[in-house]
Write a protein that holds these residues in place. Sequence first.
Motif, short mmCIF file in Angstrom:
data_model
loop_
_atom_site.label_atom_id
_atom_site.label_comp_id
_atom_site.label_asym_id
_atom_site.label_seq_id
_atom_site.Cartn_x
_atom_site.Cartn_y
_atom_site.Cartn_z
N GLU A 248 0.83 -1.20 0.00
CA GLU A 248 0.00 0.00 0.00
C GLU A 248 0.87 1.26 0.00
O GLU A 248 1.88 1.33 0.70
CB GLU A 248 -0.93 0.01 1.21
N THR A 249 0.45 2.25 -0.76
CA THR A 249 1.22 3.50 -0.88
C THR A 249 0.62 4.64 -0.05
O THR A 249 1.15 5.74 -0.05
CB THR A 249 1.30 3.93 -2.35
N PHE A 250 -0.50 4.36 0.63
CA PHE A 250 -1.15 5.39 1.43
C PHE A 250 -1.02 5.05 2.92
O PHE A 250 -0.71 3.92 3.28
CB PHE A 250 -2.63 5.52 1.06
N LYS A 251 -1.29 6.03 3.76
CA LYS A 251 -1.22 5.83 5.21
C LYS A 251 -2.54 5.30 5.74
O LYS A 251 -3.60 5.52 5.16
CB LYS A 251 -0.88 7.15 5.91
N VAL B 111 -9.91 -0.99 14.51
CA VAL B 111 -9.81 -1.04 13.06
C VAL B 111 -8.67 -0.17 12.53
O VAL B 111 -8.16 0.70 13.25
CB VAL B 111 -11.13 -0.60 12.39
N SER B 112 -8.34 -0.42 11.29
CA SER B 112 -7.35 0.37 10.56
C SER B 112 -8.03 0.90 9.31
O SER B 112 -8.56 0.12 8.50
CB SER B 112 -6.15 -0.51 10.20
N VAL B 113 -8.02 2.21 9.12
CA VAL B 113 -8.75 2.85 8.03
C VAL B 113 -7.79 3.65 7.16
O VAL B 113 -6.93 4.37 7.68
CB VAL B 113 -9.83 3.81 8.59
N PRO B 114 -7.88 3.54 5.82
CA PRO B 114 -7.06 4.40 4.97
C PRO B 114 -7.28 5.86 5.33
O PRO B 114 -8.41 6.30 5.50
CB PRO B 114 -7.58 4.09 3.56
#
Length: 337
Positions: A19-22, A68-71
């Motif tokens: 993934e390239t986003f945080k 959870v983990s969210v973009p």
Amino acid sequence: MALHNRVSATELKQRLAQETFKRVTISFYQYAKIADPKAFRDQLYLTLNNLGTFGRVYVAAEGINAQVSVPEHNFEAFKEALYAIDFLNGVRLNIAVDDDGKSFYVLKVKVREKIVADGIDDPTFDMSNRGKYLDAQAFNELSGNPDTVIVDMRNHYEYEVGHFEGAIEVPSDTFREQLPMAVEMLADQKDKNIIMYCTGGIRCEKASAYMLHHGFKNVFHLEGGIIEYTNKAKKEGLPIKFKGKNFVFDDRLGERISDDIISHCHQCGEPCDTHVNCANDGCHLLFIQCDKCREKYNSCCSEECKNIHALPLEEQIELRKGVVKGIQFNKSRHRHL
């Protein structure tokens, strides 16, 4: 659309690494009456999955508990989706203190009997009658009062690596064991201020209601737990009274709150607060291991596990046949290396 993940863990972890986003790690909970947990679960899975959410969510008739983990680019949409649900409108979102964005790699939404396994079967227990919230400033003030008792409502391995100054441990392996133990331990201190805390607030909120149910009067609980306390204290420039690391139930296994290292490597005794799971897939014991011992034991908890881990995969699988995993995956304070 499928309502469960069907991709292997290996591939999912590879996707996460690419993934390239945080990502933002978030936890939240809400006690509320859900008439049809299964239907709510299915709709929630679709909503979260469409937003690229990973994590672990429990749904029950008594409410919801989520980590959870969210973009990062979907954070506002995620918040709007939650707030569109009546009983989650305005729910507090605890943002991780120390986050690498790699906390989860898959989305799991499960229906449970309760969002916190508490062992309470008393029909007169009323979750709505709970203790008073304390924010960071109020906690700092009240915790300094000599007539105040601070109670850690987390498991022994959480308390071991970090806790509030002066907090007492309720030495147990599970929350359901802790509740009656806390009542017994504090039986002669019912006239004092009782502050209860946990990681994100869900356990100490229920614990505060349990204490009131058993005749305690001045019961408080830390709003949003250690996570919210730390974020608020930093934002408001308050002294942080938590020492060490906050254990978290995701792949990070901890987030640094202070530079203090208050625990020790379970193998050599050197100062250390890094939790790991034994690399032997037939064990996975949770324990504290320093860098030197990690190298010495090849990320395993013992010479026995190190030797098994070095075997060809086929032999390891054969050895695991018939093993009772409930014993192998033991986090008990009585399980020694």
